[in-house]
Design an enzyme around this catalytic site. Structure first.
Site: not given
Length: 259
Positions: A114, A134
């Protein structure tokens, strides 16, 4: 006082922002997020800087968010102090006025990917891995992994990483558009510096405006881009100078519609 773990160095027109927590694979905590935001202020305040490069120290670019930094948070703290604050910092990086190049010297996973996605250009060493692991921990990408990554790279690549848990090599990432150039191990930073120098030779005002226009066309923060472009344009007009002078002199402005 905690030792700074985000270092900024400036050489000519190029700033290097280095994440320096190699013992934790450059995993980010709240203090480091604050330092990243401050690094943006530093490079933007220096009129010499035309391009910034973001990289990591040691074996990783960034392993993402430090699990120990958020695992004990309440849901409210996690949502506000961690996710929303991280979003603000990453948006700050994505909208820094000059082009930002990510030199991926090591793996970029989860929040690390990210973070790489905020850059305008990504240069990856051939050995690195890219992914969004995640959901394997029972959580979701929270620092724009489902948003900015989808805008910039397409939904299917994000689905494969976030839903399927696929981890891509640098070459696979290049084919998917996750990275722009793949280089030999140990050369990402030098390659990024060279690319930064290439950009720095071009018209800095034109580069800044082009970055804003591209972001707007891509659906990224259209309001900010439009208002920034409009403000830059109006700031150069004779009408603005007249308006400021009239305010200072406590008189009615005599606008002529002059650019």
């Amino acid at each position: 006082m905690t030792e700074a773990r985000i270092h900024v160095s400036i050489d000519g027109h190029v700033a290097i922002i280095t994440i320096a927590r190699p013992e934790k694979l450059n995993a980010l905590d709240i203090d480091m997020l604050k330092e990243l935001s401050a690094a943006c202020d530093t490079v933007e305040a220096d009129g010499r800087v035309r391009v910034a490069v973001l990289t990591g120290e040691g074996k990783a670019f960034s392993a993402g968010g430090d699990i120990k930094a958020w695992a004990a948070m309440t849901p409210n703290e996690f949502g506000h102090a961690w996710v929303r604050f991280g979003h603000r910092v990453f948006e700050r990086l994505a909208t820094v006025r000059m082009p930002l190049i990510a030199a991926l010297n090591g793996h970029a996973l989860g929040g690390g990917l990210e973070l790489a996605a905020v850059a305008d250009i990504r240069i990856a060493e051939t050995h690195i891995k890219l992914g969004l692991p995640e959901t394997g921990l029972g959580m979701i990408p929270g620092w724009s992994g489902t948003q900015r990554l989808t805008l910039r790279f397409g939904a299917q690549a994000v689905r494969r990483m976030a839903l399927g848990g696929e981890v891509f090599s640098a070459d696979e990432g290049h084919a998917l558009g996750l990275v722009d150039h793949v280089v030999e191990t140990g050369t990402a930073l030098d390659t990024a510096r060279a690319y930064a120098e290439r950009i720095a030779k071009r018209g800095p005002s034109a580069i800044e405006v082009a970055k804003l226009m591209i972001a707007s066309a891509n659906g990224e923060d259209n309001g900010t881009a439009v208002e920034a472009l409009g403000s830059i344009l109006v700031a150069k007009t004779a009408d603005l100078k007249e308006g400021v002078s009239a305010f200072t002199e406590k008189r009615e402005p005599a606008f002529k519609g002059e650019w």
